[in-house]
Design a protein around this motif. Structure first.
Motif, short mmCIF file in Angstrom:
data_model
loop_
_atom_site.label_atom_id
_atom_site.label_comp_id
_atom_site.label_asym_id
_atom_site.label_seq_id
_atom_site.Cartn_x
_atom_site.Cartn_y
_atom_site.Cartn_z
N SER A 96 -2.02 -3.68 -31.81
CA SER A 96 -1.19 -4.41 -30.72
C SER A 96 0.36 -4.61 -31.24
O SER A 96 0.91 -4.45 -30.40
CB SER A 96 -1.95 -5.54 -30.30
OG SER A 96 -2.01 -6.38 -31.48
N ARG A 97 0.50 -4.66 -32.27
CA ARG A 97 1.77 -5.05 -32.79
C ARG A 97 2.70 -4.08 -33.22
O ARG A 97 3.77 -3.94 -33.84
CB ARG A 97 1.83 -6.21 -34.02
CG ARG A 97 1.21 -7.49 -33.60
CD ARG A 97 1.36 -8.23 -34.66
NE ARG A 97 0.52 -9.66 -34.11
CZ ARG A 97 0.30 -10.80 -34.83
NH1 ARG A 97 0.90 -10.83 -36.13
NH2 ARG A 97 -0.23 -11.86 -34.69
N THR A 98 2.20 -2.81 -32.93
CA THR A 98 2.97 -1.34 -33.31
C THR A 98 3.11 -0.43 -32.37
O THR A 98 2.61 -0.79 -31.14
CB THR A 98 1.78 -0.88 -34.36
OG1 THR A 98 1.47 -1.78 -35.40
CG2 THR A 98 2.61 0.52 -35.05
N THR A 99 4.41 0.04 -32.33
CA THR A 99 4.68 0.85 -31.04
C THR A 99 3.84 2.24 -30.94
O THR A 99 2.87 2.53 -31.88
CB THR A 99 6.08 1.53 -31.48
OG1 THR A 99 6.03 2.30 -32.63
CG2 THR A 99 7.02 0.53 -31.69
N ASN A 103 1.34 4.17 -33.79
CA ASN A 103 0.13 4.01 -33.64
C ASN A 103 -0.35 5.77 -33.72
O ASN A 103 -1.21 5.87 -34.43
CB ASN A 103 -0.31 3.71 -32.28
CG ASN A 103 -0.87 2.20 -32.29
OD1 ASN A 103 -1.87 1.96 -32.83
ND2 ASN A 103 0.11 1.54 -31.61
N LYS A 138 5.26 -1.22 -27.25
CA LYS A 138 3.82 -1.74 -27.73
C LYS A 138 2.78 -1.50 -27.00
O LYS A 138 3.14 -1.76 -25.47
CB LYS A 138 4.13 -3.01 -28.61
CG LYS A 138 5.08 -2.94 -29.68
CD LYS A 138 5.48 -4.41 -30.11
CE LYS A 138 6.38 -4.35 -31.34
NZ LYS A 138 6.69 -5.70 -31.88
#
Length: 225
Positions: A96-99, A103, A138
């Motif tokens: 969730s906190r990654t672009t 991902n 994100k």
């Protein structure tokens, strides 16, 4: 591509044995597009876990792309999962906190691909699924349909022999679900073998073949296109 012979899966729950799959024989050829259907408890999720090398059968044979899965250790199974199988889940399973870009790059990091090549391939695949303008967003900045597109791009990064999709439209509205199925159809036309689990008949109709399970056995196997 997939060959199952006498595949049986029994779960032990205390003193009780529950048979999830009973003596399944099934062949899926390269470049097929197959939908697996059946009510809850029919064995379709157990089947997907075995096809994805996440679980092992109690008895019977499973041969994936010419490789017999029986007897492989956990490291060997993990290698097959990473190289031969692309997974798409109902819940997207994105970080969730990654672009979107990061991902999609993730499986290539495990495969030892260089940073430059990872970025290039991830961008290409995000553009392929229609997200070229969202690579730095994100998951919480995207709709459900867009998140699933990221998940499909991620599933494709290592050029898998097969894509396994478990209820890929289950969390999507009708329009987004149809768009995701269109992506699968196009991938299949390009030669990707696809197996999806769905309980939605209209989604299953997008496949070329429907295999229906009930109580751990196949009750119908029909071509629809």
């Amino acid at each position: 591509m997939i060959k199952l012979e006498g595949l049986t899966k029994v779960y032990k729950m205390g003193n009780v044995s529950v048979t999830a799959l009973k003596d399944i024989n099934l062949n899926i050829e390269k470049e097929e597009f197959v939908a697996i259907m059946g009510p809850s408890g029919s064995g379709k999720s157990t089947l997907m876990n075995i096809l994805g090398c996440l679980d092992k059968p109690t008895k019977g044979k499973y041969i994936l792309d010419g490789v017999s899965i029986q007897g492989l250790n956990d490291d060997e199974l993990a290698m097959i999962r990473n190289r031969k199988i692309g997974f798409v889940f109902q819940a997207f399973n994105l970080l969730s906190r990654t672009t979107a870009l990061k991902n999609v790059e993730l499986p290539m990091m495990y495969a030892g691909v260089s940073a430059k090549e990872r970025r290039k391939r991830a961008i290409e695949l995000l553009e392929k699924v229609g997200l070229g303008d969202r690579i730095n967003h994100k998951p919480n900045e995207m709709s459900g349909g867009q998140r699933q597109r990221v998940a499909i791009a991620r599933a494709l990064v290592n050029n898998p022999a097969i894509i396994l999709a478990d209820e890929p439209t289950g969390n999507l509205d009708t329009k987004s679900g149809e768009e995701i199925m269109d992506i699968f159809e196009n991938l299949n036309k390009e030669g990707v073998t696809i197996v999806i689990v769905t309980h939605e008949p209209d989604i299953a109709q997008k496949a070329k073949r429907v295999v229906t399970f009930r109580d751990g056995v196949i009750i119908e196997d029909r071509q629809i296109k």
